[in-house]
Design an enzyme around this catalytic site. Structure first.
Site, PDB file in Angstrom:
ATOM      1  N   HIS A 115       3.905  -4.347   9.339  1.00  0.00           N
ATOM      2  CA  HIS A 115       3.827  -4.231  10.792  1.00  0.00           C
ATOM      3  C   HIS A 115       2.547  -4.830  11.372  1.00  0.00           C
ATOM      4  CE1 HIS A 115       7.016  -1.528   9.723  1.00  0.00           C
ATOM      5  NE2 HIS A 115       6.190  -0.701   9.119  1.00  0.00           N
ATOM      6  N   ASP A 145       1.616 -15.469   6.910  1.00  0.00           N
ATOM      7  CA  ASP A 145       1.204 -16.861   6.687  1.00  0.00           C
ATOM      8  C   ASP A 145       1.372 -17.257   5.215  1.00  0.00           C
ATOM      9  OD1 ASP A 145       0.558 -17.298   9.324  1.00  0.00           O
ATOM     10  OD2 ASP A 145      -1.608 -17.193   9.043  1.00  0.00           O
ATOM     11  N   GLU A 174      12.456  -9.269   2.376  1.00  0.00           N
ATOM     12  CA  GLU A 174      11.720  -8.094   2.880  1.00  0.00           C
ATOM     13  C   GLU A 174      12.538  -6.839   2.598  1.00  0.00           C
ATOM     14  OE1 GLU A 174      11.520  -8.000   7.146  1.00  0.00           O
ATOM     15  OE2 GLU A 174      10.166  -6.269   7.181  1.00  0.00           O
ATOM     16  N   ASN A 229       8.131  -5.316  -0.626  1.00  0.00           N
ATOM     17  CA  ASN A 229       7.951  -4.182   0.275  1.00  0.00           C
ATOM     18  C   ASN A 229       6.462  -4.138   0.614  1.00  0.00           C
ATOM     19  OD1 ASN A 229       7.748  -1.805   1.682  1.00  0.00           O
ATOM     20  ND2 ASN A 229       9.012  -0.610   0.269  1.00  0.00           N
ATOM     21  N   TYR A 252      11.144   9.012   1.280  1.00  0.00           N
ATOM     22  CA  TYR A 252      11.159   7.981   0.236  1.00  0.00           C
ATOM     23  C   TYR A 252      11.813   8.431  -1.078  1.00  0.00           C
ATOM     24  CZ  TYR A 252       7.848   5.871   3.477  1.00  0.00           C
ATOM     25  OH  TYR A 252       7.265   5.348   4.607  1.00  0.00           O
ATOM     26  N   HIS A 304      12.617  -2.447   2.766  1.00  0.00           N
ATOM     27  CA  HIS A 304      12.081  -1.123   3.112  1.00  0.00           C
ATOM     28  C   HIS A 304      13.022  -0.055   2.592  1.00  0.00           C
ATOM     29  CE1 HIS A 304       9.091  -3.020   5.513  1.00  0.00           C
ATOM     30  NE2 HIS A 304      10.043  -3.750   6.063  1.00  0.00           N
ATOM     31  N   ILE A 305      12.429   0.976   2.054  1.00  0.00           N
ATOM     32  CA  ILE A 305      13.210   2.099   1.533  1.00  0.00           C
ATOM     33  C   ILE A 305      13.822   2.859   2.702  1.00  0.00           C
ATOM     34  CG2 ILE A 305      13.036   4.270   0.237  1.00  0.00           C
ATOM     35  CD1 ILE A 305      10.509   2.900  -1.157  1.00  0.00           C
ATOM     36  N   SER A 306      13.008   3.128   3.711  1.00  0.00           N
ATOM     37  CA  SER A 306      13.473   3.877   4.880  1.00  0.00           C
ATOM     38  C   SER A 306      14.053   2.920   5.915  1.00  0.00           C
ATOM     39  CB  SER A 306      12.301   4.666   5.490  1.00  0.00           C
ATOM     40  OG  SER A 306      11.299   3.778   5.959  1.00  0.00           O
ATOM     41  N   ALA A 351       2.982  -0.647   5.082  1.00  0.00           N
ATOM     42  CA  ALA A 351       2.507  -0.695   6.471  1.00  0.00           C
ATOM     43  C   ALA A 351       1.987  -2.081   6.869  1.00  0.00           C
ATOM     44  CB  ALA A 351       1.426   0.353   6.684  1.00  0.00           C
ATOM     45  N   PRO A 404       0.788  -1.220   0.000  1.00  0.00           N
ATOM     46  CA  PRO A 404       0.000   0.000   0.000  1.00  0.00           C
ATOM     47  C   PRO A 404       0.829   1.284   0.000  1.00  0.00           C
ATOM     48  CG  PRO A 404      -0.137  -1.123   2.119  1.00  0.00           C
ATOM     49  CD  PRO A 404       0.510  -2.071   1.163  1.00  0.00           C
ATOM     50  N   ASN A 405       0.340   2.222  -0.779  1.00  0.00           N
ATOM     51  CA  ASN A 405       0.884   3.592  -0.884  1.00  0.00           C
ATOM     52  C   ASN A 405       2.206   3.675  -1.644  1.00  0.00           C
ATOM     53  OD1 ASN A 405      -1.264   4.860   0.637  1.00  0.00           O
ATOM     54  ND2 ASN A 405      -0.430   3.734   2.385  1.00  0.00           N
ATOM     55  N   ARG A 441      12.649   4.838  12.906  1.00  0.00           N
ATOM     56  CA  ARG A 441      11.396   5.603  12.841  1.00  0.00           C
ATOM     57  C   ARG A 441      10.505   5.285  14.065  1.00  0.00           C
ATOM     58  NH1 ARG A 441       8.989   5.227   6.933  1.00  0.00           N
ATOM     59  NH2 ARG A 441       7.723   6.927   7.809  1.00  0.00           N
ATOM     60  N   ARG A 456       5.044  10.871  -2.538  1.00  0.00           N
ATOM     61  CA  ARG A 456       4.768  10.694  -1.125  1.00  0.00           C
ATOM     62  C   ARG A 456       6.018  10.980  -0.285  1.00  0.00           C
ATOM     63  NH1 ARG A 456       4.654   4.644   1.420  1.00  0.00           N
ATOM     64  NH2 ARG A 456       3.835   5.191   3.469  1.00  0.00           N
ATOM     65  N   ARG A 492       6.813   0.963  13.801  1.00  0.00           N
ATOM     66  CA  ARG A 492       7.466   0.415  12.600  1.00  0.00           C
ATOM     67  C   ARG A 492       8.622  -0.531  12.942  1.00  0.00           C
ATOM     68  NH1 ARG A 492       5.216   3.758   8.464  1.00  0.00           N
ATOM     69  NH2 ARG A 492       4.738   5.808   9.309  1.00  0.00           N
TER      70      ARG A 492
HETATM   71  C1  DQA Z   1       8.132   1.259   4.127  1.00  0.00           C
HETATM   72  C2  DQA Z   1       8.144   1.480   5.646  1.00  0.00           C
HETATM   73  C3  DQA Z   1       6.754   1.245   6.240  1.00  0.00           C
HETATM   74  O1  DQA Z   1       6.788   1.462   7.645  1.00  0.00           O
HETATM   75  C4  DQA Z   1       5.755   2.188   5.621  1.00  0.00           C
HETATM   76  O2  DQA Z   1       4.471   1.930   6.121  1.00  0.00           O
HETATM   77  C5  DQA Z   1       5.786   2.168   4.129  1.00  0.00           C
HETATM   78  C6  DQA Z   1       7.071   2.105   3.448  1.00  0.00           C
HETATM   79  C7  DQA Z   1       9.485   1.603   3.487  1.00  0.00           C
HETATM   80  O3  DQA Z   1       9.699   1.216   2.349  1.00  0.00           O
HETATM   81  O4  DQA Z   1      10.318   2.295   4.106  1.00  0.00           O
HETATM   82  O5  DQA Z   1       4.747   2.267   3.472  1.00  0.00           O
HETATM   83  O6  DQA Z   1       7.877  -0.113   3.878  1.00  0.00           O
END
Ligand code: DQA
Length: 141
Positions: free
Chosen positions: A81, A88, A99, A75, A23, A101-103, A78, A10-11, A108, A18, A112
């Site tokens: 978390h 599963d 897995e 990725n 990011y 994550h960009i950040s 959210a 998502p997002n 944070r 964003r 997270r």
């Molecule tokens: C994220 C980190 C997550 O906590 C956040 O909800 C995202 C992006 C990252 O790529 O840093 O949507 O997965």
């Protein structure tokens, strides 16, 4: 040709728009062009969904195809978390999942700091900006 699925949750369709201070300014489509130049010998498939169930459907669809895929770069945004259901699905399949994550999620908010999916992934890469995706591909090839 070996395939890798890059799956964004998502997002992450809003990359480039964003929170650029977190990011960056690049869209996923722009970054994918770069990745495809770097890995001409690998078919990099890309999917994005804002919906938990659709992410699970995609994981299930490719997850047993060990003949075609080297793995999944995920990725989960959210859902990382919160989603026992995605965890599963990852546990159920045969392909390795990395897995991403960009950040640097550990630096944070405390919400997270927990990853539901980390225990069932091959490994986790976080905090290297968009380069986190490239490092995950390196881990799979
Ligand atoms: C994220 C980190 C997550 O906590 C956040 O909800 C995202 C992006 C990252 O790529 O840093 O949507 O997965």
């Amino acid at each position: 040709m070996m395939k890798i699925l890059i799956l964004n949750g998502p997002n992450l369709n809003l990359l480039g728009l964003r929170s650029p201070q977190i990011y960056g300014n690049q869209s996923m489509e722009q970054y994918l062009e770069f990745l495809r130049e770097c890995y001409a010998d690998v078919t990099l498939e890309y999917r994005q969904s804002n919906h938990e169930g659709e992410i699970i459907d995609i994981i299930q669809q490719v997850g047993y195809d060990i003949e075609s895929y080297a793995g999944i770069v995920l990725n989960a945004g959210a859902y990382t978390h919160t989603s026992l259901a995605i965890a599963d699905a990852i546990e159920a399949i045969k392909l390795p999942v990395v897995e991403v994550h960009i950040s640097n999620v550990a630096a944070r908010e405390s919400v997270r700091h927990t990853s539901m999916i980390a225990p069932v992934c091959r490994g986790s890469i976080a905090g290297f900006g968009m380069d986190s995706y490239r490092l995950a591909i390196e881990a799979l090839i």
